[in-house]
Design a protein around this motif. Structure first.
Motif, mmCIF file in Angstrom:
data_model
loop_
_atom_site.group_PDB
_atom_site.id
_atom_site.type_symbol
_atom_site.label_atom_id
_atom_site.label_comp_id
_atom_site.label_asym_id
_atom_site.label_seq_id
_atom_site.Cartn_x
_atom_site.Cartn_y
_atom_site.Cartn_z
ATOM 1 N N TYR A 12 0.756 -1.171 0.096
ATOM 2 C CA TYR A 12 0.215 0.040 0.117
ATOM 3 C C TYR A 12 0.899 1.413 -0.105
ATOM 4 O O TYR A 12 0.318 2.259 -0.764
ATOM 5 N N LEU A 15 1.718 2.084 -3.882
ATOM 6 C CA LEU A 15 0.630 2.245 -4.538
ATOM 7 C C LEU A 15 0.498 3.567 -5.515
ATOM 8 O O LEU A 15 0.845 4.371 -4.804
ATOM 9 N N THR A 159 -2.963 -6.567 -9.166
ATOM 10 C CA THR A 159 -3.192 -6.207 -7.767
ATOM 11 C C THR A 159 -3.641 -7.654 -7.161
ATOM 12 O O THR A 159 -2.928 -7.776 -6.000
#
Length: 230
Positions: A12, A15, A159
């Motif tokens: 994360y 990203l 993803t």
């Protein structure tokens, strides 16, 4: 030992928003904000600091009032405080899906019990918006138009493939949303990520259109989730 939490936090943190979206389609990336980085770190450290494989529960893409704000799937700031014990200064937001999901979490035994077995995520990890003439940005799904679907399909594939490496039980996956199922099954046919997929009605659909039957939907969710971990 690299834990599920270590891998999730690093993912994360890294990203980036796509740059190939059609005109008027926006993307929200909260993960570059210091408070969201801290929330993500605390959340995964609290609930995923082990190497136990989780059953993946996959939604469409985050809503702009849930993970679009907190960085945690299906989780508003207030539910982060109330159910996960993670204090934050983010403004409370209305999010139907989060309301239902945390009733499921509570009925399953609470956040510790739930997240020890499941990983809530989405096929595309960032919230999408659409700006129409004469109105502000609205929630948008990656499958709402073909151009957006095609633009994001490589990212969707990456993803899910990357997140599986966090620690996944590939025997089964839970899909949220009947239309979402079409795309998850297409992806699974292409990539062979999961042995089996079971589908539940999307939380937003339940609260928006079937609220009177919510106890029955809640019971169905809990039954299905217990079956997935047997």
């Amino acid at each position: 030992m690299t834990t599920f939490a270590d891998k999730a936090i690093a993912y994360y943190d890294s990203l980036a928003a796509p740059t190939n979206l059609p005109p008027d389609t926006g993307v929200m990336n909260p993960y570059q904000q210091p408070e969201v980085k801290a929330i993500v770190s605390e959340f995964y450290t609290s609930f995923f600091s082990d190497t136990t494989p989780r059953v993946f529960i996959l939604g469409i893409n985050p809503g702009r009032f849930g993970a679009g704000v907190t960085g945690i799937s299906f989780t508003t700031p207030q539910n982060l405080r109330r159910y996960c014990g993670i204090d934050n200064d983010l403004r409370d937001t209305p999010e139907l899906s989060s309301r239902f999901i945390y009733q499921v979490v509570d009925a399953f035994g609470g956040a510790k019990a739930f997240y020890s077995r499941f990983f809530l995520t989405s096929l595309f990890p960032l919230a999408l918006t659409k700006t129409m003439p004469g109105s502000g940005p609205k929630n948008y799904n990656f499958y709402d138009d073909r151009a957006t679907t095609e633009a994001l399909w490589p990212s969707i594939t990456d993803t899910v493939r990357t997140q599986l490496e966090f620690g996944s039980n590939r025997r089964i996956a839970v899909c949220l949303g009947r239309k979402n199922e079409t795309y998850l099954r297409r992806l699974n046919d292409q990539q062979g990520f999961f042995e089996r997929i079971v589908t539940l009605d999307h939380p937003r659909y339940i609260l928006q259109y079937k609220s009177k039957a919510m106890p029955a939907y809640l019971e169905s969710y809990i039954t299905t989730l217990h079956e997935c971990t047997e």
